[in-house]
Design an enzyme around this catalytic site. Structure first.
Site, mmCIF file in Angstrom:
data_model
loop_
_atom_site.group_PDB
_atom_site.id
_atom_site.type_symbol
_atom_site.label_atom_id
_atom_site.label_comp_id
_atom_site.label_asym_id
_atom_site.label_seq_id
_atom_site.Cartn_x
_atom_site.Cartn_y
_atom_site.Cartn_z
ATOM 1 N N SER A 126 0.818 -1.207 0.000
ATOM 2 C CA SER A 126 0.000 0.000 0.000
ATOM 3 C C SER A 126 0.852 1.259 0.000
ATOM 4 C CB SER A 126 -0.912 0.038 1.225
ATOM 5 O OG SER A 126 -1.674 1.226 1.215
ATOM 6 N N LYS A 141 -4.333 -6.831 3.409
ATOM 7 C CA LYS A 141 -4.342 -5.693 2.482
ATOM 8 C C LYS A 141 -5.770 -5.378 2.029
ATOM 9 C CE LYS A 141 -3.046 -2.368 -0.231
ATOM 10 N NZ LYS A 141 -3.867 -2.201 -1.360
ATOM 11 N N HIS A 171 -7.392 -3.574 4.760
ATOM 12 C CA HIS A 171 -6.832 -2.209 4.724
ATOM 13 C C HIS A 171 -7.640 -1.356 3.754
ATOM 14 C CE1 HIS A 171 -4.469 0.813 2.552
ATOM 15 N NE2 HIS A 171 -3.809 1.037 3.665
ATOM 16 N N ASN A 172 -7.908 -1.901 2.591
ATOM 17 C CA ASN A 172 -8.649 -1.131 1.587
ATOM 18 C C ASN A 172 -10.100 -0.916 2.006
ATOM 19 O OD1 ASN A 172 -6.247 -1.337 0.182
ATOM 20 N ND2 ASN A 172 -7.244 -1.625 -1.787
ATOM 21 N N GLU A 185 -9.966 1.775 4.310
ATOM 22 C CA GLU A 185 -9.694 2.968 3.495
ATOM 23 C C GLU A 185 -11.013 3.534 2.940
ATOM 24 O OE1 GLU A 185 -6.517 2.494 0.475
ATOM 25 O OE2 GLU A 185 -7.993 3.097 -1.025
#
Ligand code: 6PG
Length: 473
Positions: free
Chosen positions: A128, A182, A185-186, A189
């Protein structure tokens, strides 16, 4: 001279990652399906370090020292499989393929299992930080076999972002754990961006501030507990004026948010795991609603309340509290999802370590992440971040303002799905009794689905059309 590592796929992310590696003193083999890109990279950036350009897959593999470390930076999906199929037969046991794309963790699990049969380590690594991060220091979330990290870790640590002397990379867990983290994480986000967007909308339409004034509000927030990359760039975007029209940039951009799919995956996966991630789901749906031009057009004339901007100085403060509280909820949901997947797949993910490597390099980097790190450090078995001492206090202090903001939004007809669902999650978790008992009664009524009682063990069914007698199921 053999290369320590190779990068294949030299679009922006791959190119920047290769440059980052070369700048840190590593010899980097570079390869691309069309050789022109490889040539361009070496011509343009050859002076930054030592690159070994390779035209063919064979040349590329031959350029690498053993165990070979081959980083794949191609579009997630079929392209990744094609590259693996091309390179795997050329590799030897102990070599490794690192997939740095935004792959779905289920694909990563499948690929890892297939390559393990050949003795090749497959490392699905979430990366990222966008283009800038890839070049100057991303946050890296590698999964795959633990022993692969021995040969890979030091290289990744040398190119990752660094916070307080700690590199933003750690071995997350086996097979798909890195890509799963990940993905979440998105998802976070998306939620964070949605909450910021709602804050902007409220400041604009409830408080009557201009984009430039709101940019100032965000700048101020960025000096406090909300300090983060996303708040920082929000101020930049809001302060920007469109050159062609002289209008605020935010007013000339079509209000339809797009998505490449990782947020959607987060929610799909959460549904499969049975983890409530309403904040993330609302963020995905908010993008979806914004993109439905037909729906919005059809509904444009539905009545709303008479709007009156408040121009109340305290309102911005209340929005800051609502944003902070909702953000705590969104992160709590995301970490819960990682925790659930870790248990489901036996990954043994260290949640505190995840928070630690998100402090820098990635899109959601923020001061806040250090609080999450501290929470898991204080108690690794934390069930939900909401009850951690620091966060519980922040929520207690914010809740009145948070309720006020959601109420104001409802009164003025300003959609705040993120704030509202976060508050509903908070209130659901603290509720002594939920109306789920009624839901159970209905299910039993129409489908004999049975229920459990508060006062006795066992499953029960009421004979609704037969004297309403209760029987043990
Ligand atoms: C990152 C970003 C990156 C990408 C997002 C954008 O961590 O560097 O998350 O992976 O910019 O996937 O996703 P959308 O196009 O879905 O908004």
């Amino acid at each position: 001279q053999k290369a320590q590592i190779g990068v294949t796929g030299l679009a922006t992310m791959g190119r920047n990652l290769a440059r980052n590696l070369a700048r840190r003193g590593h010899t980097v083999a570079v390869h691309n399906r069309t050789a022109a890109r490889t040539k361009a990279l070496v011509e343009e950036f050859g002076h930054e370090g030592t690159f070994v350009p390779a035209e063919t897959a064979e040349e590329f593999v031959a350029a690498l020292e053993r165990p070979r470390r081959l980083v794949v930076m191609v579009k997630a999906g079929a392209a990744t499989d094609a590259v693996i199929d091309e390179f795997a037969p050329l590799l030897e046991p102990g070599d490794m393929i690192v997939d740095g794309g935004n792959a779905h963790f289920a694909d990563t699990r499948r690929r890892e299992a297939a390559l393990r049969e050949r003795g090749v380590h497959f490392v699905g690594a979430g990366i990222s930080g966008g283009e800038e991060g890839a070049l100057n220091g991303p946050s890296i979330m590698p999964g795959g076999p633990a022993e692969s990290y021995e040969a890979l870790g030091p290289l990744l640590e040398s190119i990752a972002a660094n916070v307080d002397g700690v590199p933003c990379v750690t071995h997350i867990g086996p097979d798909g754990a890195g890509h799963f983290v990940k993905m979440v994480h998105n998802g976070i986000e998306y939620a964070d961006m949605q909450l910021i967007a709602e804050s902007y909308d409220l400041l604009r339409h409830a408080a009557g501030l201009s984009p430039a004034e709101i940019a100032e509000v965000f700048r101020t927030w960025n000096t406090g507990r909300l300090e983060s990359y996303l708040i920082e760039i929000t101020a930049e975007v809001l302060a920007h004026t469109d050159a062609a029209t002289g209008e605020p940039f935010v007013d000339v951009v079509l209000d339809r948010a797009e998505q490449k799919g990782t947020g959607r995956w987060t929610v799909q996966t959460a549904l499969d795991l049975g983890v409530p991630v309403g904040g993330i789901a609302e963020a995905v749906f908010a993008r979806s609603v914004s993109g439905h031009a037909d729906l919005r057009e059809a509904a444009r004339d539905l009545p709303g309340p008479a709007r009156e901007a408040t121009k109340d100085a305290a309102f911005a403060d209340a929005v800051e509290r609502a944003l902070y509280a909702s953000k705590i909820v969104a992160y709590a949901q995301g970490f819960h999802q990682i925790q659930a997947a870790s248990a489901e797949y036996g990954w043994d993910v260290d949640l505190g370590a995840v928070a630690t490597i998100w402090r820098g390099g990635c899109i959601i980097r923020a001061r806040f992440l250090d609080r999450i790190r501290a929470a898991y450090e204080a108690d690794p078995r934390t069930v939900t971040l909401l009850t951690d001492g620091y966060f519980a206090e922040a929520l207690a202090e914010a809740q009145d303002a948070w309720r006020g903001v959601v109420a104001t939004a409802a009164r003025l007809g300003i959609p705040t799905p993120g704030f509202s669902s976060a508050l509903a999650y908070y209130d659901s978790l603290r509720a002594e009794r939920l109306p789920a008992a009624l839901t159970q009664g209905q299910r039993d009524f129409f489908g004999a689905h049975t229920y459990r009682r508060v006062d006795r063990e066992g499953a029960f069914h009421t004979l609704w059309s037969d004297g309403r007698r209760e029987v043990e199921a």
